[in-house]
Enzyme design. Structure first.
Site, PDB file in Angstrom:
ATOM      1  CG  ASP A 159      -1.667  -1.335   1.328  1.00 24.14           C
ATOM      2  OD1 ASP A 159      -2.563  -1.563   0.514  1.00 24.14           O
ATOM      3  OD2 ASP A 159      -1.321  -2.151   2.203  1.00 24.14           O
ATOM      4  CG  HIS A 187      -3.421  -5.176   3.346  1.00 22.66           C
ATOM      5  ND1 HIS A 187      -2.937  -4.418   2.307  1.00 22.66           N
ATOM      6  CD2 HIS A 187      -3.864  -6.324   2.791  1.00 22.66           C
ATOM      7  CE1 HIS A 187      -3.074  -5.088   1.178  1.00 22.66           C
ATOM      8  NE2 HIS A 187      -3.641  -6.252   1.440  1.00 22.66           N
TER       9      HIS A 187
HETATM   10  P1  NAI Z   1      -2.858 -18.161  -3.796  1.00 23.55           P
HETATM   11  O1  NAI Z   1      -4.228 -18.711  -3.533  1.00 23.55           O
HETATM   12  O2  NAI Z   1      -2.296 -18.186  -5.181  1.00 23.55           O
HETATM   13  O3  NAI Z   1      -1.817 -18.946  -2.854  1.00 23.55           O
HETATM   14  C1  NAI Z   1      -2.076 -19.244  -1.525  1.00 23.55           C
HETATM   15  C2  NAI Z   1      -1.364 -20.529  -1.216  1.00 23.55           C
HETATM   16  O4  NAI Z   1      -1.519 -20.807   0.177  1.00 23.55           O
HETATM   17  C3  NAI Z   1      -1.932 -21.736  -1.981  1.00 23.55           C
HETATM   18  O5  NAI Z   1      -0.900 -22.410  -2.682  1.00 23.55           O
HETATM   19  C4  NAI Z   1      -2.511 -22.592  -0.869  1.00 23.55           C
HETATM   20  O6  NAI Z   1      -2.434 -23.996  -1.142  1.00 23.55           O
HETATM   21  C5  NAI Z   1      -1.622 -22.202   0.299  1.00 23.55           C
HETATM   22  N1  NAI Z   1      -2.128 -22.577   1.609  1.00 23.55           N
HETATM   23  C6  NAI Z   1      -3.412 -22.605   2.048  1.00 23.55           C
HETATM   24  N2  NAI Z   1      -3.454 -23.084   3.297  1.00 23.55           N
HETATM   25  C7  NAI Z   1      -2.183 -23.340   3.663  1.00 23.55           C
HETATM   26  C8  NAI Z   1      -1.596 -23.879   4.836  1.00 23.55           C
HETATM   27  N3  NAI Z   1      -2.334 -24.243   5.882  1.00 23.55           N
HETATM   28  N4  NAI Z   1      -0.256 -24.040   4.858  1.00 23.55           N
HETATM   29  C9  NAI Z   1       0.515 -23.702   3.799  1.00 23.55           C
HETATM   30  N5  NAI Z   1       0.002 -23.211   2.653  1.00 23.55           N
HETATM   31  C10 NAI Z   1      -1.330 -23.027   2.596  1.00 23.55           C
HETATM   32  O7  NAI Z   1      -2.861 -16.715  -3.190  1.00 23.55           O
HETATM   33  P2  NAI Z   1      -1.835 -15.518  -3.456  1.00 23.55           P
HETATM   34  O8  NAI Z   1      -2.336 -14.708  -4.583  1.00 23.55           O
HETATM   35  O9  NAI Z   1      -0.442 -16.037  -3.492  1.00 23.55           O
HETATM   36  O10 NAI Z   1      -2.078 -14.646  -2.148  1.00 23.55           O
HETATM   37  C11 NAI Z   1      -1.776 -15.160  -0.876  1.00 23.55           C
HETATM   38  C12 NAI Z   1      -2.377 -14.317   0.207  1.00 23.55           C
HETATM   39  O11 NAI Z   1      -1.810 -13.016   0.221  1.00 23.55           O
HETATM   40  C13 NAI Z   1      -3.881 -14.101   0.091  1.00 23.55           C
HETATM   41  O12 NAI Z   1      -4.452 -14.220   1.380  1.00 23.55           O
HETATM   42  C14 NAI Z   1      -4.005 -12.686  -0.413  1.00 23.55           C
HETATM   43  O13 NAI Z   1      -5.240 -12.118  -0.053  1.00 23.55           O
HETATM   44  C15 NAI Z   1      -2.854 -12.048   0.323  1.00 23.55           C
HETATM   45  N6  NAI Z   1      -2.354 -10.799  -0.252  1.00 23.55           N
HETATM   46  C16 NAI Z   1      -1.910  -9.841   0.628  1.00 23.55           C
HETATM   47  C17 NAI Z   1      -1.353  -8.670   0.200  1.00 23.55           C
HETATM   48  C18 NAI Z   1      -0.850  -7.663   1.178  1.00 23.55           C
HETATM   49  O14 NAI Z   1      -0.448  -6.582   0.738  1.00 23.55           O
HETATM   50  N7  NAI Z   1      -0.842  -7.898   2.479  1.00 23.55           N
HETATM   51  C19 NAI Z   1      -1.236  -8.379  -1.245  1.00 23.55           C
HETATM   52  C20 NAI Z   1      -1.691  -9.444  -2.099  1.00 23.55           C
HETATM   53  C21 NAI Z   1      -2.234 -10.611  -1.598  1.00 23.55           C
END
Ligand code: NAI
Length: 329
Positions: A159, A187
Site C-alpha cells: 500500500d 491492509h
Molecule cells: P494463492 O491462492 O495463489 O496462494 C495461496 C497458497 O496458500 C496456496 O498455494 C494454498 O495452497 C496455500 N495454503 C493454504 N493453506 C495453507 C496452509 N495451511 N499451509 C501452507 N500453505 C497453505 O494466493 P496468493 O495470490 O499467493 O495470495 C496469498 C495471500 O496473500 C492471500 O491471502 C491474499 O489475499 C494475500 N495478499 C496480501 C497482500 C498484502 O499486501 N498484504 C497483497 C496481495 C495478496
C-alpha cells in the site's frame, strides 16, 4: 563467508510464492551478498506445483540460493528459519462471511504459530501477508507468546509503494524522489494513505502537487481500491507487486531504512498515536540494527484522526472475531 540464512515462505505454491521465491534467490530480500536456503511450505494438494517450483528454482541457477526445501510438513518448514514470510491462507471469497474467513485463517495461523515458536531460530522475524493480514498477525502473536511481539509484523508496504507510485505519476517524477508517505491502519479499504508529512523532490507533497482536493479524495481512494483494481484487471490478486513489497519490507527491517526515510509496516501497537494496544496496525517506522521504531511526534489533523480511528475500529472488530474463534478451540 557468512553462513546461509533459512527463509520460510508458506503458501509457496501460490502466485505470490512463485514470484517471491525467485526474488529471494536473486538477493532482493537480504542483499546481494547473503546466501539463502529457501523453505517452501504448502498443503498436500499443492505438492506437485510446489515441487515444480523447486525444479524451476534449481534451473534458475541462482548463486545465492544454497538449497531449496519443499515440504508439506510445518515442523520441517519452520526448523531453523530466521525469516518467516506467511503467505499461505484462504482469501475471502464474495460469498463468505468475515467470521468464517477468520475461523479458517485462525486455524492455519494458530498451527503455524506453534511450529514457529517451537522450531524457528530465536529472533526469527515474521511478516504476515495472507489476508486478513493484520489480524492473522495478531492470532500468530497470541498463539506464539514466546516470540517477541516486535518480531511479528504484517505487510502494508505494498500500500505504501502504491501511494509513492501515485504521487510520482501525478508529478511525472521518478518514484525514488518521493518519500515519507504513511499507510495507517488495516491492509483493507479502510486504510488511510497519508501524504501530510511526505516530500517529493525535497518539497512537501502538498506543495508539489498543489491539488488538495485530489490528494484528499481521489488519491486516497485509488490507493485504498488498488487491490480491487488489480483483481478486476487480472482476474487474480496482485502477486508481482506483493512479492516485491515483501522484499522491501524485510530488507529494510534487517538492513535499515536510509537516513531521513520512513516506511509503513503493520506492527503490534504499543498505544502510539492513540491506537489501541495489541492491534496490528500500520504505522510509519524507521529501521536500524534489525529493529523497527514507530516515528513519533507527527502532527495529526482532525481529518486524519477520524480516518485513523475508523480503520482502528475495523481492526478491533476483526480482533473480536479472531478472539471468538480462539476461545472456541
Ligand atoms: P494463492 O491462492 O495463489 O496462494 C495461496 C497458497 O496458500 C496456496 O498455494 C494454498 O495452497 C496455500 N495454503 C493454504 N493453506 C495453507 C496452509 N495451511 N499451509 C501452507 N500453505 C497453505 O494466493 P496468493 O495470490 O499467493 O495470495 C496469498 C495471500 O496473500 C492471500 O491471502 C491474499 O489475499 C494475500 N495478499 C496480501 C497482500 C498484502 O499486501 N498484504 C497483497 C496481495 C495478496
Amino acid at each position: 563467508v557468512r553462513p546461509p540464512i533459512r527463509v520460510l515462505i508458506t503458501g509457496a505454491a501460490g502466485q505470490i510464492g512463485y514470484a517471491l521465491s525467485s526474488l529471494v534467490g536473486h538477493g532482493e530480500l537480504l542483499g546481494k551478498s547473503q546466501r539463502v536456503i529457501l523453505h517452501l511450505l504448502d498443503v498436500e494438494t499443492a505438492t506437485e506445483p510446489l515441487n515444480g517450483l523447486k525444479l524451476e528454482l534449481i534451473d534458475s541457477a541462482l548463486p545465492l540460493l544454497t538449497d531449496v526445501i519443499a515440504t508439506t510438513n510445518p515442523t520441517e518448514a519452520c526448523t531453523g528459519v530466521s525469516i518467516a514470510i506467511m503467505v499461505g491462507g484462504f482469501p475471502r471469497k464474495a460469498h463468505m462471511e468475515r467470521k468464517d474467513i477468520m475461523a479458517m485463517n485462525g486455524s492455519i495461523y494458530s498451527k503455524h504459530a506453534y511450529a514457529l515458536e517451537k522450531y524457528a531460530c530465536k529472533g526469527c522475524k515474521v511478516v504476515v501477508v495472507a489476508n486478513p493480514a493484520n489480524t492473522n498477525a495478531v492470532i500468530l502473536s497470541q498463539c506464539a507468546p514466546s516470540i517477541p511481539r516486535k518480531n511479528i509484523t504484517c505487510l502494508t508496504r505494498l500500500d505504501h509503494n502504491r501511494a509513492l507510485g501515485q504521487v510520482a505519476a501525478k508529478l511525472n517524477i521518478p518514484v525514488n524522489v518521493v518519500k515519507n508517505v504513511t499507510i495507517w491502519g488495516n491492509h483493507s479499504s479502510t486504510q488511510y494513505p497519508d501524504v501530510n508529512h511526505g516530500c517529493a523532490n525535497g518539497i512537501t507533497i502538498r506543495n508539489a502537487i498543489r491539488d488538495d482536493n485530489w490528494l484528499d479524495n481521489e488519491f486516497v481512494s485509488i490507493v485504498q481500491q488498488r487491490g480491487a483494481a488489480i483483481i478486476k484487471a487480472r482476474n487474480l490478486s496482485s502477486a508481482l507487486s506483493a512479492a516485491s513489497s515483501v522484499c522491501d519490507h524485510i530488507r529494510d527491517w534487517v538492513l535499515g531504512t536510509p537516513p531521513g526515510h520512513w516506511v509503513s509496516m503493520g506492527v503490534i501497537s504499543d498505544g502510539s498515536y492513540g491506537v489501541p494496544e495489541g492491534l496490528c496496525y500500520s504505522f510509519p517506522v524507521t529501521c536500524k540494527d534489525g529493529d523497527w521504531n514507530i516515528v513519533q511526534g507527527l502532527d495529526i489533523d482532525a481529518r486524519s484522526r477520524q480516518k485513523m480511528d475508523d480503520t482502528a475500529r475495523e481492526l478491533e472488530e476483526e480482533r473480536r472475531l479472531a478472539q471468538d474463534y480462539l476461545q472456541s478451540l
